[in-house]
Design an enzyme around this catalytic site. Structure first.
Site, PDB file in Angstrom:
ATOM      1  N   GLU A 170       3.300  -6.025   7.417  1.00 15.51           N
ATOM      2  CA  GLU A 170       2.637  -4.937   8.144  1.00 15.51           C
ATOM      3  C   GLU A 170       3.097  -4.779   9.595  1.00 15.51           C
ATOM      4  OE1 GLU A 170      -0.236  -5.827   4.761  1.00 15.51           O
ATOM      5  OE2 GLU A 170       1.178  -6.943   6.015  1.00 15.51           O
TER       6      GLU A 170
ATOM      7  N   GLY B 292      -0.680  -5.193   0.837  1.00 15.83           N
ATOM      8  CA  GLY B 292      -1.903  -5.112   0.052  1.00 15.83           C
ATOM      9  C   GLY B 292      -1.804  -5.818  -1.284  1.00 15.83           C
TER      10      GLY B 292
ATOM     11  N   ALA C 265       0.847  -1.194   0.000  1.00 20.11           N
ATOM     12  CA  ALA C 265       0.000   0.000   0.000  1.00 20.11           C
ATOM     13  C   ALA C 265       0.881   1.242   0.000  1.00 20.11           C
ATOM     14  CB  ALA C 265      -0.909  -0.006   1.226  1.00 20.11           C
TER      15      ALA C 265
ATOM     16  N   GLU D 185      -2.464  -9.383  -0.537  1.00 20.73           N
ATOM     17  CA  GLU D 185      -3.885  -9.471  -0.186  1.00 20.73           C
ATOM     18  C   GLU D 185      -4.763  -9.421  -1.433  1.00 20.73           C
ATOM     19  OE1 GLU D 185      -4.446  -7.633   4.203  1.00 20.73           O
ATOM     20  OE2 GLU D 185      -3.418  -6.294   2.794  1.00 20.73           O
TER      21      GLU D 185
END
Length: 259
Positions: free
Chosen positions: A134, A111, A65, A114
């Site tokens: 993360e 992300g 991200a 994900e």
């Protein structure tokens, strides 16, 4: 206007490319919104039988991200970011009736992993590296990573990957069951197209119902067996079912319309 992604249709396959190579295709809020629109349009397009998602360049699928966008968020804004992202993109992709293949070229981190896990299955290039880093930033995966990773690779491996914040290579990902295949990077898209061509010969209606049934088994409070029974019955009311069974009895190849 769409700036951060490219969408191309050819031969029943829509290929969506995240096009932020200077940022290693990192997901920012605008890109998530654009991806939502692109996936929605492809899913509604009756000519699109399969969707392939990949990243531009040779370094990254999605390297994570865009941290600069949320580094100053408070508790409420952080929760809203995760909720909105899951709704717009990650859960949305998972629940599409059109099959989605992730062509993981290079880094798929945070992300990015994900997003790949939200797809129906994954193919990786031989230089791919995957992880959920993360906790090294003082936060946890917020776009479904804590849920989908253990579903795919098992609780123990998922716990290790999340807690160490480390990366695994493509061969480890293959042995974990995180990806279905590993291929040379220059062959990645061609390989995914080959699988897509096999998929698109089959009934879009039946595939859509199969996706719903498989997903139901992983949703809390949903009886996957009952969902399967309902989906099985619904297929009997489709033109695809009539064509498929008629073609079988007539010993010819079925020509499905997705109706």
């Amino acid at each position: 206007m769409i700036f951060n992604i490219l969408s191309e249709f050819q031969g029943g396959i829509t290929t969506i490319t995240i096009n932020r190579p200077k940022k290693l295709n990192a997901l920012n809020i605008d890109t998530i919104k654009e991806l939502h629109k692109a996936f929605k349009a492809a899913d509604k397009d009756i000519e699109t039988r399969v969707i392939i998602i990949t990243g531009s360049g040779e370094k990254a699928f999605v390297a994570g991200a865009d941290i600069s966008e949320f580094s100053n968020f408070d508790v409420a804004k952080g929760a809203k970011l995760a909720e909105k992202g899951q709704e717009l993109l990650f859960n949305f992709v998972q629940d599409l009736s059109t099959p989605v293949i992730a062509a993981v070229n290079g880094f798929a981190l945070g992300g990015g992993l994900e997003l790949a896990m939200a797809c129906h299955f994954r193919v990786a290039s031989d230089n791919a590296k995957m992880g959920l880093p993360e906790v090294s930033l003082g936060v946890i995966p917020g776009y479904g990573g804590t849920q989908r990773l253990p579903q795919i690779v098992g609780k123990g491996r998922a716990m290790e990957m999340i807690m160490t914040a480390g990366m695994i290579n493509s061969e480890q990902a293959l042995s974990y069951g995180l990806v279905n295949y590993v291929v040379p990077q220059e062959e990645l898209l061609e390989f995914c197209v080959g699988i897509a061509n096999k998929i698109k010969k089959n009934s879009p209606k039946a595939i859509g119902e199969a996706i719903k049934s498989v997903n139901a088994g992983f949703k809390s409070g949903v009886n996957g067996y009952k969902k399967e029974i309902k989906g099985f019955g619904k297929c009997f009311g489709t033109e695809d079912f009539k064509e498929g069974t008629t073609a079988f009895l007539e010993k010819r190849k079925a020509e499905f319309t997705g109706k």
